[in-house]
Design an enzyme around this catalytic site. Structure first.
Site, mmCIF file in Angstrom:
data_model
loop_
_atom_site.group_PDB
_atom_site.id
_atom_site.type_symbol
_atom_site.label_atom_id
_atom_site.label_comp_id
_atom_site.label_asym_id
_atom_site.label_seq_id
_atom_site.Cartn_x
_atom_site.Cartn_y
_atom_site.Cartn_z
ATOM 1 N N ARG A 12 24.083 48.718 -9.254
ATOM 2 C CA ARG A 12 24.421 47.638 -8.304
ATOM 3 C C ARG A 12 25.364 48.006 -7.170
ATOM 4 O O ARG A 12 25.791 47.114 -6.440
ATOM 5 C CB ARG A 12 25.012 46.425 -9.043
ATOM 6 N N ASN A 19 17.360 49.871 -5.693
ATOM 7 C CA ASN A 19 17.346 48.460 -5.263
ATOM 8 C C ASN A 19 18.758 47.874 -5.215
ATOM 9 O O ASN A 19 19.035 46.829 -5.795
ATOM 10 C CB ASN A 19 16.429 47.624 -6.158
ATOM 11 N N ASP A 58 16.671 50.920 -18.274
ATOM 12 C CA ASP A 58 16.536 49.928 -17.205
ATOM 13 C C ASP A 58 17.726 48.970 -17.241
ATOM 14 O O ASP A 58 17.569 47.759 -17.031
ATOM 15 C CB ASP A 58 15.207 49.177 -17.331
HETATM 16 O O1 DOR Z 1 14.137 43.020 -14.765
HETATM 17 C C1 DOR Z 1 14.365 43.831 -13.898
HETATM 18 N N1 DOR Z 1 15.576 43.882 -13.290
HETATM 19 N N2 DOR Z 1 13.417 44.694 -13.516
HETATM 20 C C2 DOR Z 1 13.552 45.455 -12.415
HETATM 21 O O2 DOR Z 1 12.640 46.155 -12.079
HETATM 22 C C3 DOR Z 1 14.780 45.404 -11.616
HETATM 23 C C4 DOR Z 1 15.898 44.967 -12.435
HETATM 24 C C5 DOR Z 1 17.121 44.609 -11.627
HETATM 25 O O3 DOR Z 1 17.511 45.413 -10.765
HETATM 26 O O4 DOR Z 1 17.684 43.542 -11.843
#
Ligand code: DOR
Length: 435
Positions: free
Chosen positions: A64, A94, A301
């Site tokens: 983040r 992201n 993840d």
């Molecule tokens: O559930 C998810 N959260 N899948 C993703 O691909 C991104 C991730 C996030 O960055 O919150």
């Protein structure tokens, strides 16, 4: 020269056997493995009764930073990592701004150098028009493509854009494989449903399978190195069992092994993620595919959102769960129950990701290799509790589970970083290299 001596450990060999002895680390490397090493050291640890493993490499986390540091940052995320025995991580693009330029990548590397207590690597994020950057950005562990939209603004869903990326360049492409058109159509179809369980119906198995099939077809057409992130369905596992070229790898995350749609009833938005949790039957097929090598390794993840954000009604509730500090205890619990072996865990969590991403010298306890290690206590059963979590969001989807096998020391580049429940000050990770 800094010397760390770990005495009387049960040391894991790459083949899953163990030996009782000492490990001498010198200047970040494993210098000697032997019983009864008699030497001066700057620090020594009495590891009697504990199991020494290679440090875990978590090849998919969302920390983040920059942009959403109220949820997590490179400091808090890496502290959670070492608490869970993770000594290296690969972080996703992201963020806000997204990591889609060399400048954004450099910014992350600079921040990590100041703050990360674990070793770090970053993905470069694909857009429809940054092909040059995708192939030139360095150091990057690979290209990340969101084929379906998730948290953040990254999305490449037009077949011609995907084809251009697969056709040009050689570096690893990691895909979030969900079909955007189908997701949109099903969102409209299910509009009005506000129970969290609808998330798994909207983003159904077909969404994942369609995108994985497309990525696989493009990878085969161009013989392009492909990695399928967080593979979640039995259909995708069966596809890969039939048809998996040597240059394709896949990962599974604990959420898809240990959670399923039955958990919405008690956990609600806590277990909402993309790709969503699936049926119980999928858990079993994914586990079997992992055991058989159809799935190559495990990532988490780690995708923290605050409980306040999660408490919003669907579909406002964000997708993602924290996980970086619970993956090793979850898997060691499986090992203690006889459902996998010490060799499996090292392949899935240590050297497997290192080999796939071309990270040299990590993931095995061997002389000359990097001294990234975690010493775990297999005798203590501890229940996961939200308030004990190191992640800034302070919760876990696995709260309430009693897990066996928690790190007591985590060592990064030959220095103790995590020590009996506390992160030490002043020790930092290094940028990972990829070949
Ligand atoms: O559930 C998810 N959260 N899948 C993703 O691909 C991104 C991730 C996030 O960055 O919150």
């Amino acid at each position: 020269m800094f010397r760390l001596l770990i005495r009387n450990a049960r040391v894991a060999r790459p083949d899953g056997s163990t030996f009782d002895g000492d490990v001498l680390c010198e200047d970040g490397h494993i210098a000697r493995l032997a019983p009864g090493i008699d030497t001066q050291a700057d620090e020594s640890i009495d590891a009697r009764g504990k199991l020494l493993l290679p440090g875990v490499i978590d090849p998919q986390v969302h920390f983040r930073e920059p942009g959403k540091e109220y949820k997590e940052g490179l400091e808090s995320g890496s502290r959670a990592a070492v608490r869970g025995g993770v000594t290296s991580f690969l972080e996703m693009p992201n963020t806000d701004p997204s990591t889609t330029t060399q400048a954004a990548l450099d910014d992350k590397l600079e921040r990590a150098a100041q703050k990360s207590v674990a070793n770090y690597g970053f993905f470069i994020g694909a857009t429809a028009d940054n092909l040059d950057v995708l192939n030139s950005a360095a150091p990057a562990c690979g290209i990340k493509i969101f084929m379906g939209a998730s948290t953040g603004s990254l999305l490449v869903d037009r077949p011609e854009d995907l084809e251009r990326i697969f056709a040009n360049g050689t570096r690893l492409i990691a895909v979030h494989a969900e079909d955007e058109a189908r997701i949109r159509a099903r969102k409209a179809q299910f509009a009005g449903r506000t129970d969290y369980a609808v998330h798994s119906e909207i983003r159904d198995s077909e969404c994942a399978l369609k995108a994985t099939e497309l990525a696989l077809a493009l990878s085969k057409k161009y013989r392009r190195r492909l990695h399928i992130l967080h593979l979640s369905t039995k259909e995708e596992a069966e596809l890969l069992r039939r048809d998996k070229p040597a240059w394709v790898t896949a990962e599974v995350i604990p959420n898809h092994l240990f959670l399923n749609t039955g958990d919405y009833a008690t956990l609600g938005a806590r277990v909402q993620m993309n790709p969503p949790i699936r049926a119980k039957e999928d858990n079993a097929v994914l586990w079997a595919a992992l055991k058989d090598g159809v799935i190559d390794f495990i990532a988490t993840d780690h995708a923290p959102h605050t409980l306040e954000e999660k408490s919003q009604p669907y579909p406002k509730s964000p997708a993602g769960m924290p996980g970086v500090e619970t993956s090793l205890p979850l898997l060691l619990t499986e090992m203690a129950a006889g459902r996998c072996t010490l060799a499996d865990i090292q392949k899935w969590m240590c050297w497997g990701p290192a080999v796939s991403y071309g990270i040299p010298n990590k993931g095995k306890i061997l002389e000359g290799w990097d001294a990234d290690l975690t010493l775990v206590d297999m005798d203590t059963v501890k229940t996961v509790r939200d308030e004990d979590m190191f992640t800034k969001v302070r919760w876990s989807p696995f709260a309430g589970r009693a897990l066996t096998g928690w790190p007591v020391y985590t060592i990064v580049n030959g220095r103790v970083v995590f020590d009996n429940g506390r992160v030490r000050d002043g020790v930092f990770g290094r940028p990972l290299r990829f070949h």
